[in-house]
Design a protein around this motif. Structure first.
Motif, PDB file in Angstrom:
ATOM      1  N   LEU A  28      49.472  36.015  40.789  1.00  0.00           N
ATOM      2  CA  LEU A  28      48.775  36.127  42.328  1.00  0.00           C
ATOM      3  C   LEU A  28      48.617  34.869  42.079  1.00  0.00           C
ATOM      4  CD1 LEU A  28      45.777  38.565  42.220  1.00  0.00           C
ATOM      5  CD2 LEU A  28      47.413  39.165  43.178  1.00  0.00           C
ATOM      6  N   ALA A  55      38.142  42.106  35.212  1.00  0.00           N
ATOM      7  CA  ALA A  55      38.512  41.736  35.114  1.00  0.00           C
ATOM      8  C   ALA A  55      40.505  41.812  35.246  1.00  0.00           C
ATOM      9  CB  ALA A  55      38.418  40.328  34.117  1.00  0.00           C
ATOM     10  N   LEU A  56      41.186  40.399  35.424  1.00  0.00           N
ATOM     11  CA  LEU A  56      42.620  40.138  35.144  1.00  0.00           C
ATOM     12  C   LEU A  56      42.855  39.617  33.968  1.00  0.00           C
ATOM     13  CD1 LEU A  56      43.730  38.810  39.080  1.00  0.00           C
ATOM     14  CD2 LEU A  56      43.080  40.937  38.222  1.00  0.00           C
ATOM     15  N   CYS A  99      39.279  39.231  40.536  1.00  0.00           N
ATOM     16  CA  CYS A  99      40.639  38.895  41.495  1.00  0.00           C
ATOM     17  C   CYS A  99      39.809  39.387  42.525  1.00  0.00           C
ATOM     18  CB  CYS A  99      41.014  40.410  41.094  1.00  0.00           C
ATOM     19  SG  CYS A  99      41.607  40.986  42.595  1.00  0.00           S
ATOM     20  N   MET A 154      39.706  35.840  34.529  1.00  0.00           N
ATOM     21  CA  MET A 154      40.190  35.048  35.992  1.00  0.00           C
ATOM     22  C   MET A 154      39.880  36.718  36.180  1.00  0.00           C
ATOM     23  SD  MET A 154      41.451  32.538  36.268  1.00  0.00           S
ATOM     24  CE  MET A 154      42.864  32.599  37.844  1.00  0.00           C
ATOM     25  N   ALA A 195      46.214  31.535  42.962  1.00  0.00           N
ATOM     26  CA  ALA A 195      45.365  31.185  41.740  1.00  0.00           C
ATOM     27  C   ALA A 195      44.206  29.989  42.410  1.00  0.00           C
ATOM     28  CB  ALA A 195      45.196  31.181  40.556  1.00  0.00           C
ATOM     29  N   SER A 199      43.441  35.390  42.610  1.00  0.00           N
ATOM     30  CA  SER A 199      42.863  35.167  41.342  1.00  0.00           C
ATOM     31  C   SER A 199      41.584  33.747  41.423  1.00  0.00           C
ATOM     32  CB  SER A 199      43.916  35.667  39.505  1.00  0.00           C
ATOM     33  OG  SER A 199      44.679  34.487  39.959  1.00  0.00           O
ATOM     34  N   GLN A 225      48.713  39.756  35.183  1.00  0.00           N
ATOM     35  CA  GLN A 225      48.558  39.884  36.360  1.00  0.00           C
ATOM     36  C   GLN A 225      47.538  39.114  37.273  1.00  0.00           C
ATOM     37  OE1 GLN A 225      44.898  43.256  34.878  1.00  0.00           O
ATOM     38  NE2 GLN A 225      46.213  44.841  35.194  1.00  0.00           N
ATOM     39  N   ALA A 226      46.628  37.834  36.183  1.00  0.00           N
ATOM     40  CA  ALA A 226      46.567  36.816  37.281  1.00  0.00           C
ATOM     41  C   ALA A 226      47.971  35.991  38.226  1.00  0.00           C
ATOM     42  CB  ALA A 226      45.493  35.686  36.316  1.00  0.00           C
ATOM     43  N   SER A 269      34.887  40.291  39.812  1.00  0.00           N
ATOM     44  CA  SER A 269      36.000  40.528  40.865  1.00  0.00           C
ATOM     45  C   SER A 269      35.206  41.562  42.088  1.00  0.00           C
ATOM     46  CB  SER A 269      36.222  41.615  40.174  1.00  0.00           C
ATOM     47  OG  SER A 269      37.558  41.504  38.818  1.00  0.00           O
TER      48      SER A 269
END
Length: 281
Positions: free
Chosen positions: A140, A131-132, A25, A23, A142, A76, A136-137, A112
């Motif tokens: 957020l 990248a995430l 950001c 993923m 998505a 994401s 982290q993904a 990102s």
């Protein structure tokens, strides 16, 4: 120095995706005149996470940062996914859409991105490192993954001119076809945006509060009563004018009769005088 593109050019000549990335950001830095304590700034667009063009359903909500005019947020996006979007300010009187620009676009995602723009003006995207992680993904909103049935973006889709190795009449024809296609796509996008905005305005208009509607009805009833009263007063005034005109005609007739009687009296008096003169003679 990191490469920079205009928002409309995203997807052209992008670097390859990061190795093993799942993923990416996308961070937003938007400058607008929204009121932090009253308004809500959202990113709405073509994906369900962005409300599918319904700003009230968007999960990409920006927050005021560093002053009244700056709003930031993040989402994401999986590799290869694309999002068309606009920034919308949700106010107490309804959504305020960007009108002076076509739909913004991010993708197909290859890295990102830091996206900065002013409300209702073209934006600038800057490639960001890394990248995430899965954690982290998950924190957020998505964007949905790109469908495997979708054709990969070709040179024409990305707005790239024909290969420099193409020469001759075929290249000229191809170039004109690409230009015409881009014009048609821009026209279709503008029409879709106008239709979506009209739909949102219609929905906002249909959500009028019952109290406001009752006030409008009461005001209309009051105006109708006032009009009826004025019409009645006008009819009374017309009747009085007609009565005064009839009285005036009667007075004129009486004056004519008096004048006629006076003339007859004068004739009689003159006749009497003549008779007396004869007798005296």
């Amino acid at each position: 120095q990191r490469p920079r593109w205009r928002a409309a050019d995203l997807g052209v000549a992008m670097p390859p995706p990061a190795s093993g990335a799942t993923m990416f950001c996308v961070s937003f830095d938007i400058e607008c005149d929204a009121k932090p304590n009253q308004d809500t700034v959202v990113v709405t667009g073509s994906d369900p996470v962005a409300g599918s063009w319904n700003p009230q359903n968007s999960r990409i909500v920006l927050k005021p940062t560093g002053g009244q005019r700056k709003w930031t947020g993040a989402m994401s996006i999986p590799p290869g996914a694309t999002l068309e979007f606009k920034v919308v300010v949700l106010t107490s009187s309804g959504p305020k859409w960007e009108e002076g620009i076509p739909n913004r676009k991010i993708g197909p995602a290859r890295f990102s991105i830091k996206y900065a723009a002013k409300f209702n003006a073209a934006g600038v995207a800057e490639a960001a490192d890394g990248a995430l992680s899965a954690t982290q993904a998950g924190e957020l909103p998505a964007v949905s993954p790109a469908r495997t049935t979708d054709a990969p973006p070709c040179d024409v889709h990305r707005g790239r001119s024909p290969s420099s190795s193409s020469t001759g009449p075929e290249a000229a024809v191809h170039s004109r076809a690409v230009k015409r296609r881009e014009e048609l796509l821009a026209s279709i996008a503008a029409g879709d945006a106008a239709a979506k905005k009209a739909k949102e305005q219609a929905v906002a208009g249909s959500q009028m509060e019952a109290g406001g509607y009752e006030k409008l009805c009461a005001h209309r009833t009051g105006l109708q009563s006032l009009i009826a009263e004025l019409l009645a007063q006008s009819a009374d005034a017309a009747a009085k004018v007609a009565e005064q005109q009839a009285a005036a005609r009667c007075l004129e007739e009486e004056l004519a009769a008096v004048s006629k009687a006076g003339a007859a009296a004068r004739v009689r008096i003159e006749s009497v005088r003549r008779e007396r003169a004869k007798v005296a003679a």
